[in-house]
Write a protein that holds these residues in place. Structure first.
Motif: not given
Length: 263
Positions: A8-10, A219-220, A223-226
């Motif tokens: 999940q990009g954590g 930084v996940p 990456g960061f989104h947005p």
């Protein structure tokens, strides 16, 4: 939980020792690279370092005798340790204390990482072990790094607002550098601060500023989104920054108070 965080990009669970990550990635205890420095117990670590560093047989025997309280309980260790089999003794002892002793726990961790295909992804792409490895140097806590992540969203070039916003960015980056260098307390001069305020200033890092703006101090993995942004609010009534973590935005107020030429 770790698999879910990764997919999940954590903030990546990069807190495992290299030897543990070796066992996870390779799935084979014989491929785990270890050294006495991997052992958490300071006395045990020191004793094994003495065994490893011994140059004379007498020194080796003295060092090994310090391990007598546990070494006979460990399978696979040489009963008689010589200069020839010293490295085998040290490696197997370290393997026992770092992996074998808690192997059942690590196997459960591996089972958890198999969810969502994370384990197979790690084993097919060993370079992704950075998601689990303790980082050698935390660049996310550097002022320049945080400043580079938070991109200013300026007004049109040549407008009256643009010059003011550029000045605010300069002041913001000076603030980040001040935080990194532990000089923030000096800017308060003789002002009396509470104990909580004093403690806060001592522990504050640039990464905390990133976490305030985005919810993550690092930084996940994806990456960061947005992408994180610095936004500017031209309002004379407010001056404290506001974070919108869903949009990864840090709003800085532009007015006479925030642009004042003081600390």
């Amino acid at each position: 939980m770790m698999s879910t965080i990764i997919v999940q990009g954590g903030e990546t669970p990069a807190f495992l020792s290299p030897s543990v990550v070796d066992y996870i990635v390779f799935g084979d205890i014989l491929q785990v690279h270890v050294s006495p420095d991997d052992i958490g117990d300071p006395d045990l670590r020191e004793n094994l370092n003495k065994v490893q560093d011994a140059t004379l047989q007498d020194d080796l025997e003295k060092a090994v005798s310090c391990c007598d309280s546990w070494r006979y309980q460990v399978e696979g260790l040489p009963l008689v340790v010589t200069m020839a089999n010293r490295d085998v003794f040290v490696k197997n002892a370290v393997l026992y204390h770092t992996v074998v002793q808690r192997q059942s726990c690590l196997d459960q961790l591996i089972d958890g990482l198999s969810h969502y295909g994370v384990l197979s992804l790690l084993r097919e792409n060993p370079s992704l072990r950075v998601l689990l490895d303790i980082p050698g140097e935390d660049k996310c806590q550097e002022a320049d790094f945080v400043a580079g992540i938070l991109k200013p969203s300026y007004s049109v070039l040549g407008s009256n607002r643009r010059a003011k916003e550029e000045l605010i960015v300069i002041k913001f980056r000076e603030f980040l550098q001040c935080v990194e260098n532990k000089e923030l307390r000096d800017t308060y001069g003789d002002r009396t601060l509470t104990n909580s305020e004093e403690a806060f200033l001592k522990t504050l890092r640039p990464g905390h500023i990133l976490a305030f703006a985005t919810g993550s101090s690092k930084v996940p993995a994806i990456g960061f989104h947005p992408s994180p942004k610095l936004m500017f609010i031209h309002d004379e009534k407010k001056h404290l920054p506001i974070a919108h973590t869903c949009a990864n935005e840090l709003h800085l107020f532009v007015n006479a108070k925030t642009m004042a030429d003081d600390d």
